[in-house]
Design an enzyme around this catalytic site. Structure first.
Site: not given
Ligand code: DX5
Ligand code: ZN
Length: 228
Positions: A66, A173, A142, A64, A35, A33, A8, A135, A31
């Site tokens: 969100m 994830d 992260g 992904h 948001m 993310d 990610s 999830m 990946h």
């Molecule tokens: C969290 C994201 C993840 C995140 C994972 O909402 O969807 O993809 O980047 O980060 P790590 O691997 O540090 O948990």
């Molecule tokens: Zn993610």
């Protein structure tokens, strides 16, 4: 089903995204993310930034989303050439229609479940999907700790996929490390997103190789416990 490691870029250096995409050239996908500060309390990037990053990436994009109103926003990520687009079940009004639209646009269709969302209501629509994302942290940030409470759901989803003979990637994830990947793989996950455990290291490609080796060392045990 082969193992995939998708780092990610949420944990990359945002001032050096091109360099940090090159740094994971041995990954199966990047990946991404997205948001919107509504579905989750954080804000990242949107279509123009993702489109440009896709043009310079050495690896496919696993997007992904969100975001709320996924029905409206998801298709354009498929149209811009992202290989896989995952929306949240909790954010889609018409998930079957949306999955079909994504596939018609040439992308793989993914659907994500928050940690407290059950998989059972969605079992009948799994054939509409190319990927199911479970999830393993609350989405938004992260660097969080892997939620062990999600393991039974991963196992149930893996059994359902196996039982129906579906060609469906089971992705996890959040909080994936060399240690937690073992339990997620045992439960039947085959695709692993890892942000901090790849980018917060001196050598991202070595981290990808270690995660891949760890997942490959594990034989999913859900078959042994399944009741057929
Ligand atoms: C969290 C994201 C993840 C995140 C994972 O909402 O969807 O993809 O980047 O980060 P790590 O691997 O540090 O948990
Ligand atoms: Zn993610």
């Amino acid at each position: 089903m082969s193992i995939a490691i998708n780092p990610s870029i949420l944990s990359a250096d945002f001032a050096n995204l091109q360099r940090d995409l090159q740094a994971i050239a041995t990954a199966d996908a990047a990946h991404i993310d997205v948001m919107d500060n509504h579905f989750v309390p954080n804000l990242t990037w949107g279509p123009p930034v993702v489109k440009r990053l896709r043009e310079i990436s050495p690896v496919p994009f696993d997007v992904h989303l969100m975001i709320q109103d996924a029905d409206r926003w998801a298709p354009q990520y498929a149209e811009m050439g992202c290989e896989s687009v995952t929306f949240h079940a909790e954010a889609a009004i018409a998930p079957i229609k949306l999955a079909r639209t994504l596939r018609e646009s040439g992308a793989k269709a993914g659907m994500a479940l928050r940690p407290a969302t059950g998989v059972e209501p969605y079992l009948d629509m799994l054939p509409e999907l190319d990927m199911l994302l479970i999830m393993t942290v609350e989405p938004g940030f992260g660097g969080q700790k892997f939620l062990e409470v999600t393991l039974p759901k991963i196992r149930r989803a893996a059994r359902a996929i196996e039982g129906a003979g579906l060609d469906l990637v089971l992705q996890v994830d959040g909080g994936i490390t060399e240690e937690t990947i073992l339990r997620a793989a045992e439960a039947g996950a085959t695709c692993f997103v890892a942000g901090s455990s790849v980018y917060n290291t001196a050598d991202p490609q070595a981290a990808i190789a270690s995660l891949r080796a760890a997942a490959q060392s594990v034989e999913a045990d859900f078959k042994a416990t399944c009741c057929h």
